[in-house]
Write a protein that holds these residues in place. Structure first.
Motif, PDB file in Angstrom:
ATOM      1  N   ARG A 127     -17.047  47.330   9.097  1.00 34.20           N
ATOM      2  CA  ARG A 127     -18.735  47.153   9.302  1.00 34.20           C
ATOM      3  C   ARG A 127     -18.492  46.060  10.150  1.00 34.20           C
ATOM      4  O   ARG A 127     -18.181  44.595   9.846  1.00 34.20           O
ATOM      5  N   SER A 128     -19.697  46.514  10.992  1.00 33.78           N
ATOM      6  CA  SER A 128     -19.884  45.340  11.749  1.00 33.78           C
ATOM      7  C   SER A 128     -21.443  44.930  12.168  1.00 33.78           C
ATOM      8  O   SER A 128     -22.310  45.665  11.574  1.00 33.78           O
ATOM      9  N   GLU A 129     -21.907  44.282  12.746  1.00 33.81           N
ATOM     10  CA  GLU A 129     -23.216  43.398  13.072  1.00 33.81           C
ATOM     11  C   GLU A 129     -23.300  43.436  14.744  1.00 33.81           C
ATOM     12  O   GLU A 129     -23.513  41.917  14.685  1.00 33.81           O
ATOM     13  N   PRO A 130     -23.344  44.400  15.225  1.00 29.88           N
ATOM     14  CA  PRO A 130     -23.473  44.129  16.928  1.00 29.88           C
ATOM     15  C   PRO A 130     -24.713  43.723  17.210  1.00 29.88           C
ATOM     16  O   PRO A 130     -26.119  44.336  16.622  1.00 29.88           O
ATOM     17  N   GLY A 131     -24.533  42.755  18.280  1.00 28.41           N
ATOM     18  CA  GLY A 131     -26.493  41.882  18.797  1.00 28.41           C
ATOM     19  C   GLY A 131     -27.450  43.230  18.803  1.00 28.41           C
ATOM     20  O   GLY A 131     -26.783  44.258  19.990  1.00 28.41           O
ATOM     21  N   GLY A 132     -28.764  43.291  18.607  1.00 30.27           N
ATOM     22  CA  GLY A 132     -29.530  44.210  18.704  1.00 30.27           C
ATOM     23  C   GLY A 132     -29.609  45.468  18.099  1.00 30.27           C
ATOM     24  O   GLY A 132     -30.548  46.083  18.108  1.00 30.27           O
ATOM     25  N   THR A 133     -28.282  45.983  17.746  1.00 31.28           N
ATOM     26  CA  THR A 133     -28.246  47.594  17.381  1.00 31.28           C
ATOM     27  C   THR A 133     -28.410  47.928  15.861  1.00 31.28           C
ATOM     28  O   THR A 133     -28.532  49.028  15.778  1.00 31.28           O
ATOM     29  N   GLY A 134     -28.110  46.802  14.747  1.00 29.50           N
ATOM     30  CA  GLY A 134     -28.706  46.853  13.294  1.00 29.50           C
ATOM     31  C   GLY A 134     -26.412  47.177  13.424  1.00 29.50           C
ATOM     32  O   GLY A 134     -26.145  47.725  13.748  1.00 29.50           O
ATOM     33  N   PRO A 135     -26.454  47.118  11.808  1.00 27.42           N
ATOM     34  CA  PRO A 135     -25.415  47.324  10.985  1.00 27.42           C
ATOM     35  C   PRO A 135     -23.878  48.508  11.414  1.00 27.42           C
ATOM     36  O   PRO A 135     -25.223  49.462  12.099  1.00 27.42           O
ATOM     37  N   GLN A 136     -23.400  48.836  11.665  1.00 31.35           N
ATOM     38  CA  GLN A 136     -22.245  50.073  12.132  1.00 31.35           C
ATOM     39  C   GLN A 136     -21.342  49.630  11.244  1.00 31.35           C
ATOM     40  O   GLN A 136     -20.663  48.889  10.728  1.00 31.35           O
ATOM     41  N   VAL A 137     -20.766  51.178  11.200  1.00 34.74           N
ATOM     42  CA  VAL A 137     -19.116  50.941  10.232  1.00 34.74           C
ATOM     43  C   VAL A 137     -18.661  52.002  11.299  1.00 34.74           C
ATOM     44  O   VAL A 137     -18.830  52.919  11.387  1.00 34.74           O
ATOM     45  N   VAL A 138     -17.103  51.502  11.960  1.00 34.30           N
ATOM     46  CA  VAL A 138     -16.442  52.132  12.613  1.00 34.30           C
ATOM     47  C   VAL A 138     -15.785  53.171  12.003  1.00 34.30           C
ATOM     48  O   VAL A 138     -14.687  52.533  10.854  1.00 34.30           O
ATOM     49  N   CYS A 139     -14.717  54.100  11.735  1.00 33.34           N
ATOM     50  CA  CYS A 139     -14.663  55.269  11.218  1.00 33.34           C
ATOM     51  C   CYS A 139     -13.068  55.029  12.459  1.00 33.34           C
ATOM     52  O   CYS A 139     -12.958  55.556  13.121  1.00 33.34           O
ATOM     53  N   ALA A 140     -11.852  54.914  12.474  1.00 36.77           N
ATOM     54  CA  ALA A 140     -10.750  55.229  13.041  1.00 36.77           C
ATOM     55  C   ALA A 140      -9.741  55.394  12.694  1.00 36.77           C
ATOM     56  O   ALA A 140      -9.098  55.272  11.359  1.00 36.77           O
ATOM     57  N   VAL A 141      -8.640  55.918  13.935  1.00 35.73           N
ATOM     58  CA  VAL A 141      -7.793  57.006  12.570  1.00 35.73           C
ATOM     59  C   VAL A 141      -6.486  57.169  13.807  1.00 35.73           C
ATOM     60  O   VAL A 141      -6.981  56.957  15.148  1.00 35.73           O
ATOM     61  N   THR A 142      -5.549  56.145  13.722  1.00 37.24           N
ATOM     62  CA  THR A 142      -4.305  55.758  14.815  1.00 37.24           C
ATOM     63  C   THR A 142      -3.177  57.189  14.082  1.00 37.24           C
ATOM     64  O   THR A 142      -2.681  57.710  13.397  1.00 37.24           O
ATOM     65  N   ASP A 143      -2.548  57.599  15.141  1.00 35.64           N
ATOM     66  CA  ASP A 143      -1.186  58.333  15.374  1.00 35.64           C
ATOM     67  C   ASP A 143      -0.275  58.214  16.633  1.00 35.64           C
ATOM     68  O   ASP A 143      -0.644  57.666  17.417  1.00 35.64           O
ATOM     69  N   PRO A 144       0.643  58.898  16.640  1.00 39.59           N
ATOM     70  CA  PRO A 144       1.621  58.155  17.190  1.00 39.59           C
ATOM     71  C   PRO A 144       1.571  59.591  18.808  1.00 39.59           C
ATOM     72  O   PRO A 144       2.367  58.866  19.858  1.00 39.59           O
ATOM     73  N   PRO A 166       4.146  53.551   9.326  1.00 45.93           N
ATOM     74  CA  PRO A 166       3.159  54.404   9.498  1.00 45.93           C
ATOM     75  C   PRO A 166       3.035  55.279  10.032  1.00 45.93           C
ATOM     76  O   PRO A 166       2.669  54.977  11.048  1.00 45.93           O
ATOM     77  N   LEU A 167       2.616  56.604   9.904  1.00 50.78           N
ATOM     78  CA  LEU A 167       2.642  57.284  11.274  1.00 50.78           C
ATOM     79  C   LEU A 167       1.191  57.290  11.315  1.00 50.78           C
ATOM     80  O   LEU A 167       0.610  56.940  12.205  1.00 50.78           O
ATOM     81  N   ILE A 168       0.415  57.881  10.531  1.00 45.11           N
ATOM     82  CA  ILE A 168      -1.304  57.294  10.399  1.00 45.11           C
ATOM     83  C   ILE A 168      -2.228  56.713   9.682  1.00 45.11           C
ATOM     84  O   ILE A 168      -1.528  56.266   8.571  1.00 45.11           O
ATOM     85  N   ARG A 169      -2.710  55.784  10.347  1.00 42.35           N
ATOM     86  CA  ARG A 169      -3.581  54.466   9.697  1.00 42.35           C
ATOM     87  C   ARG A 169      -5.060  55.338   9.740  1.00 42.35           C
ATOM     88  O   ARG A 169      -5.452  55.183  11.024  1.00 42.35           O
ATOM     89  N   LEU A 170      -5.731  54.995   8.593  1.00 43.48           N
ATOM     90  CA  LEU A 170      -7.450  54.822   8.750  1.00 43.48           C
ATOM     91  C   LEU A 170      -8.201  53.539   8.636  1.00 43.48           C
ATOM     92  O   LEU A 170      -7.652  52.979   7.810  1.00 43.48           O
ATOM     93  N   SER A 171      -8.908  53.406   9.304  1.00 46.97           N
ATOM     94  CA  SER A 171      -9.159  51.915   8.958  1.00 46.97           C
ATOM     95  C   SER A 171     -10.609  52.048   9.925  1.00 46.97           C
ATOM     96  O   SER A 171     -11.913  52.516   9.747  1.00 46.97           O
ATOM     97  N   LEU A 172     -11.723  51.155   8.115  1.00 46.19           N
ATOM     98  CA  LEU A 172     -12.800  51.295   8.463  1.00 46.19           C
ATOM     99  C   LEU A 172     -13.492  49.218   8.800  1.00 46.19           C
ATOM    100  O   LEU A 172     -12.737  48.664   8.197  1.00 46.19           O
TER     101      LEU A 172
END
Length: 185
Positions: free
Chosen positions: A117-134, A109-115
Motif C-alpha cells: 500500500r503506497s501513497e505516490p505523490g499526486g496520484t492518490g493511494p495505490q495497492v500493488v499486488c506482486a507475485v514472484t516465481d523462479p 519458497p518458489l512463489i511469493r505474493l506481496s501486497l
C-alpha cells in the motif's frame, strides 16, 4: 514488460506471503489478500485484488515453476499438510518486509505474493499486488478464446487493475498489478 510502479510505502504497508507449489496456494493467496485488505481497512477492494492475485498465483504455479522430480515434491508437503511457509492451519506468515522470511535458505519458497500500500505523490493511494516465481520468461497474453477453460487470466488482470507488468529479478521474475484507490478512499 510494463513500466514498474514507483512504490514508496510506509512501514507495515508491505506484506508478503510465501506460497507452497501446490494448487491450494491459490486459496491461501485469496485469504492472505482478504486479511491484509481488512487490516488496511480496504475490504471493499477485495474482489478485484483477490481475482488478480488468484490469476497471478495460478500463472506462477502453471508456468513459473521448474520441472521437479517426485522426491522434491514430497518435501513440499502433501495435500492437507503444511508445506514451506504454510502453517498447519493453511495460512502463511505475514511479513512486514518483502525480504523477511522465516524459511531457511535451502527451502526458500518458489512463489511469493506481496501486497504494497503506497501513497505516490499526486496520484492518490495505490495497492500493488506482486507475485514472484523462479521462471525468467515473462507472461504473454494469449488470444482470448472465450470457450476454452483457460487462457484469459492476463486479460482479467488487465481488466481489473489500473496497470500491470513484469520485471526480471535476481532469480526469476516478478509480475505486478496496480490498483488505484482514488475512488475508494
Amino acid at each position: 514488460m510494463g513500466q514498474s510502479p514507483a512504490v514508496a510505502a510506509d512501514p507495515g504497508a508491505v506484506v508478503s506471503c510465501a506460497l507452497a507449489p501446490r494448487h491450494e496456494s491459490v486459496r491461501t493467496a485469496r485469504e492472505f489478500t482478504r486479511l491484509t485488505l481488512n487490516r488496511w481497512e480496504l475490504g471493499e477492494l477485495f474482489d478485484d485484488i483477490a481475482l488478480v492475485a488468484s490469476e497471478l498465483v495460478t500463472n506462477a504455479l502453471r508456468y513459473g515453476l521448474p520441472t521437479v522430480v517426485p522426491e522434491q515434491r514430497s518435501s513440499w508437503g502433501r495435500r492437507g499438510t503444511a508445506g514451506p511457509g504454510i502453517s498447519s492451519a493453511g495460512t502463511s506468515p505475514i511479513h512486514d518486509r518483502m525480504d523477511a522470511s522465516p524459511i531457511a535458505e535451502s527451502t526458500a519458497p518458489l512463489i511469493r505474493l506481496s501486497l504494497v500500500r503506497s501513497e505516490p505523490g499526486g496520484t492518490g493511494p495505490q495497492v500493488v499486488c506482486a507475485v514472484t516465481d523462479p521462471c525468467e520468461e515473462g507472461p504473454v497474453p494469449r488470444e482470448a478464446d472465450w470457450i476454452a477453460e483457460s487462457g484469459r487470466g492476463l486479460h482479467l488482470v488487465e481488466s481489473f487493475s489500473q496497470s500491470w507488468g513484469w520485471h526480471p529479478i535476481a532469480v526469476g521474475k516478478v509480475v505486478w498489478a496496480v490498483f488505484e484507490l482514488q475512488s475508494h478512499v
